[in-house]
Design a protein around this motif. Structure first.
Motif, mmCIF file in Angstrom:
data_model
loop_
_atom_site.group_PDB
_atom_site.id
_atom_site.type_symbol
_atom_site.label_atom_id
_atom_site.label_comp_id
_atom_site.label_asym_id
_atom_site.label_seq_id
_atom_site.Cartn_x
_atom_site.Cartn_y
_atom_site.Cartn_z
ATOM 1 N N GLY A 1 -0.289 -7.856 6.043
ATOM 2 C CA GLY A 1 0.172 -8.630 4.895
ATOM 3 C C GLY A 1 -0.868 -8.981 3.863
ATOM 4 O O GLY A 1 -0.549 -9.664 2.877
ATOM 5 N N ALA A 2 -2.119 -8.550 4.026
ATOM 6 C CA ALA A 2 -3.134 -8.817 3.000
ATOM 7 C C ALA A 2 -2.767 -8.079 1.717
ATOM 8 O O ALA A 2 -2.160 -7.003 1.749
ATOM 9 C CB ALA A 2 -4.511 -8.377 3.487
ATOM 10 N N ARG A 3 -3.149 -8.664 0.590
ATOM 11 C CA ARG A 3 -2.858 -8.050 -0.703
ATOM 12 C C ARG A 3 -4.160 -7.853 -1.479
ATOM 13 O O ARG A 3 -5.035 -8.731 -1.477
ATOM 14 C CB ARG A 3 -1.903 -8.921 -1.526
ATOM 15 C CG ARG A 3 -0.493 -8.952 -0.975
ATOM 16 C CD ARG A 3 0.440 -9.627 -1.968
ATOM 17 N NE ARG A 3 0.171 -11.054 -2.066
ATOM 18 C CZ ARG A 3 0.489 -11.797 -3.125
ATOM 19 N NH1 ARG A 3 1.042 -11.240 -4.197
ATOM 20 N NH2 ARG A 3 0.252 -13.092 -3.127
ATOM 21 N N PHE A 4 -4.265 -6.719 -2.138
ATOM 22 C CA PHE A 4 -5.444 -6.375 -2.933
ATOM 23 C C PHE A 4 -5.044 -6.402 -4.404
ATOM 24 O O PHE A 4 -4.116 -5.705 -4.818
ATOM 25 C CB PHE A 4 -5.984 -5.009 -2.510
ATOM 26 C CG PHE A 4 -6.436 -4.996 -1.080
ATOM 27 C CD1 PHE A 4 -7.755 -5.263 -0.750
ATOM 28 C CD2 PHE A 4 -5.537 -4.768 -0.049
ATOM 29 C CE1 PHE A 4 -8.166 -5.300 0.572
ATOM 30 C CE2 PHE A 4 -5.937 -4.797 1.278
ATOM 31 C CZ PHE A 4 -7.265 -5.068 1.586
ATOM 32 N N VAL A 5 -5.723 -7.252 -5.170
ATOM 33 C CA VAL A 5 -5.353 -7.485 -6.563
ATOM 34 C C VAL A 5 -6.585 -7.286 -7.441
ATOM 35 O O VAL A 5 -7.722 -7.231 -6.962
ATOM 36 C CB VAL A 5 -4.778 -8.902 -6.762
ATOM 37 C CG1 VAL A 5 -3.526 -9.093 -5.912
ATOM 38 C CG2 VAL A 5 -5.811 -9.963 -6.403
ATOM 39 N N ASP A 6 -6.346 -7.178 -8.743
ATOM 40 C CA ASP A 6 -7.447 -6.974 -9.685
ATOM 41 C C ASP A 6 -8.127 -8.277 -10.079
ATOM 42 O O ASP A 6 -9.327 -8.303 -10.361
ATOM 43 C CB ASP A 6 -6.939 -6.272 -10.950
ATOM 44 C CG ASP A 6 -6.454 -4.861 -10.662
ATOM 45 O OD1 ASP A 6 -7.019 -4.219 -9.754
ATOM 46 O OD2 ASP A 6 -5.510 -4.405 -11.337
ATOM 47 N N ASP A 7 -7.375 -9.375 -10.126
ATOM 48 C CA ASP A 7 -7.908 -10.648 -10.610
ATOM 49 C C ASP A 7 -7.374 -11.773 -9.737
ATOM 50 O O ASP A 7 -6.154 -11.947 -9.600
ATOM 51 C CB ASP A 7 -7.502 -10.858 -12.073
ATOM 52 C CG ASP A 7 -8.146 -12.101 -12.677
ATOM 53 O OD1 ASP A 7 -8.934 -12.756 -11.980
ATOM 54 O OD2 ASP A 7 -7.850 -12.401 -13.845
#
Length: 428
Positions: free
Chosen positions: A242-248
């Motif tokens: 469930g981890a999420r990788f985002v730009d900001d």
């Protein structure tokens, strides 16, 4: 009853160590280690510099432990198998060898907010050990590495980079160039309420598990991990859990620090004066609940995320705070206030004062903190200094000055904090 180990639990063999963790404690075991367990190819070598008993207990259990997940329904227990080795912090050569290994791709850290503000003399500090490990890696493999801090600091990756870079001035230009070019710093937002484990929790875990676990962890069903940055040698498939990788991350960091952590600090410092000992008790108290809602209203006026997102987040927080499954003690949250309040409370307070408003919820949080300094055993890197400031003439102003000189010069704010502290003190 049989003791928990990989044989009794029918667990997979320990995975090769590809990640190192610094600051082994309950939160890491309820959060990053759980996410890493979703990828069987990644094992963790975990180091603790505070708890001298835990490495022995987890080593006897071959790195295994259980997480008891408690919400509003019956608790459930999960066995976590991602920790392959556990070491005391004084196992210096093992630590240096792990940091030097080109098989190790990343280091996660839960070292508390205070550790990032360590003195320039790094002897015995988490930053000192990390810098020594990086120097050993540079002297041997010079392989790239990713550092993943998981503490509640705005821009924690950038904060770690700045702290290490400023303390590497004596390490030579070539080492500093390698640090800049080959070591990445990943920003994160982490969230999972993890109270201290009690004897009753251990008894419940043993009953549900059917095995004796001497190092169980208790946590809530909810968990969040947001990450932004580059992984030079790869990473576990944390997204499977469930981890999420985002730009900001800025807007998410702000939301979590102000709404969840800010409300936690508000309740931690005001709740005891009104007879509350845990978060679920405090959030059910009419006056405290009103302060929390008022605090969230003030924070929402300055938050970056849109109103729909914030309303849903607040709804979810109310449910999490009120859950009777967890006994999250206010005294645990109250630790290290001088490091937490500047990120959790003061940004909103400053923004409100610039607009001519004096938010009663922020005043209550600071008044409760002042009362805490006067009446409780204080756990804080500046405990001795702050306790002295909280007593004697003009104490509210002097204590506030330890957090922010500009706010301490605000006569209206200082008077309001003093009045509320007096009121809370009378309510005890």
């Amino acid at each position: 009853m049989a003791r928990l180990d990989r044989t009794s639990a029918r667990a997979r063999p320990a995975a090769p160590v590809r990640a190192v963790h610094l600051g082994l404690g309950a939160f890491h075991r309820a959060h990053q280690a759980v996410y890493t367990a979703a990828d069987p190819d990644w094992g963790i070598a975990a180091y603790t510099f505070r708890n001298t008993e835990l490495p022995g207990l987890l080593t006897e259990q071959e790195g295994l432990y259980s997480v008891q997940v408690r919400g509003d329904t019956a608790p459930r227990v999960e066995i976590v198998d991602s920790i392959s080795r556990v070491h005391r912090g004084d196992d210096t050569e093992r630590w240096l060898a792990d940091l030097a290994s080109p098989e190790v791709a990343l280091v996660t850290l839960t070292i508390t907010e205070a550790a990032y503000r360590a003195p320039d003399d790094l002897a015995g500090t988490a930053l000192g050990r990390l810098l020594a490990g990086l120097r050993r890696r540079y002297e041997t493999s010079r392989a790239p590495l990713s550092l993943v801090p998981c503490d509640n600091l705005p821009g924690n990756g950038a904060a770690l980079r700045s702290a290490l870079r400023s303390r590497a001035q004596r390490c030579g230009a070539e080492f500093r160039a390698w640090l800049d070019e080959q070591v990445s710093f990943v920003d994160t937002v982490v969230d999972r309420i993890t109270p201290a484990t009690t004897e009753q929790d251990r008894t419940t875990t043993a009953r549900l598990l059917g095995l004796e676990d001497r190092a169980p962890v208790v946590t809530e069903p909810f968990g969040e991990w947001l990450l932004a940055g580059e992984f030079r040698l790869g990473r576990p498939a944390w997204e499977r859990a469930g981890a999420r990788f985002v730009d900001d991350l800025d807007a998410y960091e702000q939301r979590k620090l102000w709404f969840l952590n800010g409300a936690h600090s508000l309740l931690a410092y005001t709740g005891p004066a009104l007879g509350c000992g845990t978060i679920d008790e405090a959030v059910r108290h009419p006056r405290l609940s009103e302060w929390v809602e008022s605090w969230w209203d003030a924070a929402a006026r300055h938050a970056t995320l849109g109103p729909d997102d914030l309303l849903e987040y607040r709804r979810r927080l109310r449910r999490r705070f009120a859950s009777r499954g967890l006994r999250h003690h206010l005294r645990q949250i109250a630790a290290d206030g001088s490091q937490k309040l500047p990120a959790r409370i003061l940004p909103v307070l400053r923004a409100e004062r610039r607009r001519g408003r004096l938010p009663g919820s922020a005043v209550a949080a600071l008044a409760g903190w002042l009362l805490h300094l006067r009446t409780h055993q204080v756990r804080d890197p500046r405990a001795e200094e702050l306790t002295a400031l909280a007593h004697g003439p003009d104490a509210p102003r002097r204590a506030l000055a330890a957090l922010d000189e500009e706010l301490a010069a605000d006569d209206e704010l200082v008077a309001a904090v003093e009045d509320r502290a007096r009121e809370l003190g009378a309510a005890r």
